[in-house]
Motif scaffolding. Structure first.
Motif, PDB file in Angstrom:
ATOM      1  N   ALA A 151       0.818  -1.216   0.000  1.00  0.00           N
ATOM      2  CA  ALA A 151       0.000   0.000   0.000  1.00  0.00           C
ATOM      3  C   ALA A 151       0.852   1.266   0.000  1.00  0.00           C
ATOM      4  O   ALA A 151       0.318   2.372  -0.148  1.00  0.00           O
ATOM      5  CB  ALA A 151      -0.931   0.007   1.207  1.00  0.00           C
ATOM      6  N   ILE A 152       2.166   1.099   0.155  1.00  0.00           N
ATOM      7  CA  ILE A 152       3.062   2.253   0.249  1.00  0.00           C
ATOM      8  C   ILE A 152       3.734   2.512  -1.096  1.00  0.00           C
ATOM      9  O   ILE A 152       4.381   1.624  -1.659  1.00  0.00           O
ATOM     10  CB  ILE A 152       4.128   2.007   1.335  1.00  0.00           C
ATOM     11  CG1 ILE A 152       3.457   1.795   2.688  1.00  0.00           C
ATOM     12  CG2 ILE A 152       5.110   3.168   1.394  1.00  0.00           C
ATOM     13  CD1 ILE A 152       4.405   1.364   3.788  1.00  0.00           C
ATOM     14  N   GLU A 153       3.581   3.726  -1.581  1.00  0.00           N
ATOM     15  CA  GLU A 153       4.196   4.106  -2.845  1.00  0.00           C
ATOM     16  C   GLU A 153       5.719   4.007  -2.748  1.00  0.00           C
ATOM     17  O   GLU A 153       6.317   4.394  -1.744  1.00  0.00           O
ATOM     18  CB  GLU A 153       3.795   5.531  -3.216  1.00  0.00           C
ATOM     19  CG  GLU A 153       4.343   6.012  -4.559  1.00  0.00           C
ATOM     20  CD  GLU A 153       3.964   7.443  -4.860  1.00  0.00           C
ATOM     21  OE1 GLU A 153       4.482   7.996  -5.853  1.00  0.00           O
ATOM     22  OE2 GLU A 153       3.160   8.010  -4.099  1.00  0.00           O
ATOM     23  N   GLY A 154       6.346   3.485  -3.783  1.00  0.00           N
ATOM     24  CA  GLY A 154       7.799   3.398  -3.841  1.00  0.00           C
ATOM     25  C   GLY A 154       8.361   2.067  -3.396  1.00  0.00           C
ATOM     26  O   GLY A 154       9.526   1.760  -3.654  1.00  0.00           O
ATOM     27  N   VAL A 155       7.524   1.258  -2.726  1.00  0.00           N
ATOM     28  CA  VAL A 155       7.987  -0.042  -2.234  1.00  0.00           C
ATOM     29  C   VAL A 155       7.901  -1.075  -3.345  1.00  0.00           C
ATOM     30  O   VAL A 155       6.840  -1.281  -3.939  1.00  0.00           O
ATOM     31  CB  VAL A 155       7.165  -0.517  -1.021  1.00  0.00           C
ATOM     32  CG1 VAL A 155       7.518  -1.965  -0.670  1.00  0.00           C
ATOM     33  CG2 VAL A 155       7.402   0.387   0.171  1.00  0.00           C
ATOM     34  N   GLU A 156       9.022  -1.730  -3.609  1.00  0.00           N
ATOM     35  CA  GLU A 156       9.046  -2.864  -4.522  1.00  0.00           C
ATOM     36  C   GLU A 156       9.194  -4.123  -3.674  1.00  0.00           C
ATOM     37  O   GLU A 156      10.255  -4.412  -3.147  1.00  0.00           O
ATOM     38  CB  GLU A 156      10.220  -2.761  -5.504  1.00  0.00           C
ATOM     39  CG  GLU A 156      10.333  -3.958  -6.440  1.00  0.00           C
ATOM     40  CD  GLU A 156      11.629  -3.982  -7.223  1.00  0.00           C
ATOM     41  OE1 GLU A 156      11.849  -4.970  -7.966  1.00  0.00           O
ATOM     42  OE2 GLU A 156      12.425  -3.033  -7.093  1.00  0.00           O
ATOM     43  N   LEU A 157       8.095  -4.860  -3.529  1.00  0.00           N
ATOM     44  CA  LEU A 157       8.095  -6.030  -2.653  1.00  0.00           C
ATOM     45  C   LEU A 157       8.524  -7.268  -3.424  1.00  0.00           C
ATOM     46  O   LEU A 157       7.968  -7.596  -4.476  1.00  0.00           O
ATOM     47  CB  LEU A 157       6.700  -6.242  -2.065  1.00  0.00           C
ATOM     48  CG  LEU A 157       6.553  -7.364  -1.035  1.00  0.00           C
ATOM     49  CD1 LEU A 157       7.422  -7.087   0.190  1.00  0.00           C
ATOM     50  CD2 LEU A 157       5.099  -7.527  -0.629  1.00  0.00           C
ATOM     51  N   VAL A 158       9.536  -7.951  -2.895  1.00  0.00           N
ATOM     52  CA  VAL A 158      10.031  -9.181  -3.524  1.00  0.00           C
ATOM     53  C   VAL A 158       9.925 -10.322  -2.511  1.00  0.00           C
ATOM     54  O   VAL A 158       9.775 -10.097  -1.308  1.00  0.00           O
ATOM     55  CB  VAL A 158      11.492  -9.023  -4.003  1.00  0.00           C
ATOM     56  CG1 VAL A 158      11.585  -7.970  -5.099  1.00  0.00           C
ATOM     57  CG2 VAL A 158      12.417  -8.663  -2.839  1.00  0.00           C
ATOM     58  N   GLU A 159      10.015 -11.556  -3.002  1.00  0.00           N
ATOM     59  CA  GLU A 159       9.914 -12.729  -2.140  1.00  0.00           C
ATOM     60  C   GLU A 159      11.152 -13.598  -2.270  1.00  0.00           C
ATOM     61  O   GLU A 159      11.797 -13.629  -3.326  1.00  0.00           O
ATOM     62  CB  GLU A 159       8.674 -13.564  -2.511  1.00  0.00           C
ATOM     63  CG  GLU A 159       7.348 -12.862  -2.311  1.00  0.00           C
ATOM     64  CD  GLU A 159       6.907 -12.798  -0.854  1.00  0.00           C
ATOM     65  OE1 GLU A 159       7.595 -13.403  -0.001  1.00  0.00           O
ATOM     66  OE2 GLU A 159       5.883 -12.156  -0.570  1.00  0.00           O
TER      67      GLU A 159
END
Length: 254
Positions: A151-159
């Motif tokens: 939900a946060i702009e700029g965050v690139e979530l990886v696993e």
């Protein structure tokens, strides 16, 4: 709402920053909450995991009595520690303590969904989320921490490939190992840290004070502390909402 602070946030400087972030977010959302202060005791989780069942039962009975004095069964209890969360929710019923217990990942995500918190500021970075054992495999809370980050702009979530969610590797603190030294082979926290670093993430996000300590040590052990941050999801959300944990008002700490 009763905010169960936990031992880590009561005594550890790093965990206290997370607690202040949680308090600020609750205040921002207009949540009516309080803490037990000096009346709060350890849930007894480390004692039980270390094999001292007698001590655990004494602590559980004392806490249930204290909580009954504040009619906690009529309130929502939130905590930023999965160990406290699991013990209060799943183990205290054996001692007469039936509570509505919510981990801060679920609670904060609920505030976001309800529009009571708005992440107005971008937080740039490639982030990987580490699943705490007591939050993930034990209680099946996988999505809300990730939804907060997404939900946060700029965050690139990886696993982490494969070693994520149900297959997530322990940070190395489980089973009271937080208080012991590993004597053989590669340390578990080192193994987990390497898995997280291999994603190329610039921030390792977590939602557990035990995991925070173990992963911070792992990052330092790999000489990556200048390149990779280790932060709780509440701290990241606090920045996105535009709050500073250093500005927490005194009432939240009393």
């Amino acid at each position: 709402v009763l905010y169960w602070v936990g031992c880590a946030a009561s005594f550890d400087d790093r965990a206290q920053k997370v607690a202040r972030s949680v308090a600020l977010l609750l205040q921002e959302a207009g949540v009516d909450f309080a803490i037990l202060g000096t009346e709060e005791s350890c849930t007894g989780d480390p004692a039980r995991r270390g094999g001292n069942e007698f001590l655990f039962q004494i602590m559980a009975e004392q806490n249930v009595e204290t909580l009954a004095g504040y009619e906690a069964e009529k309130k929502t209890i939130i905590t930023a520690c999965p160990h406290c969360f699991n013990t209060l929710l799943n183990e205290y019923p054996d001692f007469g303590g039936q509570y509505d217990v919510v981990h801060h990942a679920d609670y904060l995500n609920g505030l976001l969904v309800a529009g009571k918190l708005e992440p107005k500021h971008a937080v740039q970075g490639r982030m990987v989320y580490h699943d705490s054992c007591y939050l993930g495999r034990y209680n099946q809370v996988y999505e809300s921490p990730r939804q907060i980050l997404e939900a946060i702009e700029g965050v690139e979530l990886v696993e982490v490939p494969y070693w994520s969610k149900q297959q997530g590797l322990c940070c190395g603190a489980g089973g009271a190992q937080y208080f012991m030294e590993e004597t053989g082979g590669t340390r578990v926290n080192t193994k987990r840290t390497l898995q997280l670093l291999d994603t190329g993430a610039t921030t390792v996000a977590s939602a557990c004070p035990f995991c925070m300590t173990m992963l911070t040590d792992g990052i330092k052990g790999e000489d990556k502390e200048e390149d990779v941050a280790q932060r709780d999801i509440a701290e990241i959300l606090c920045e996105a909402v535009g709050l500073s944990e250093r500005k927490a008002v005194p009432e939240a700490a009393e």
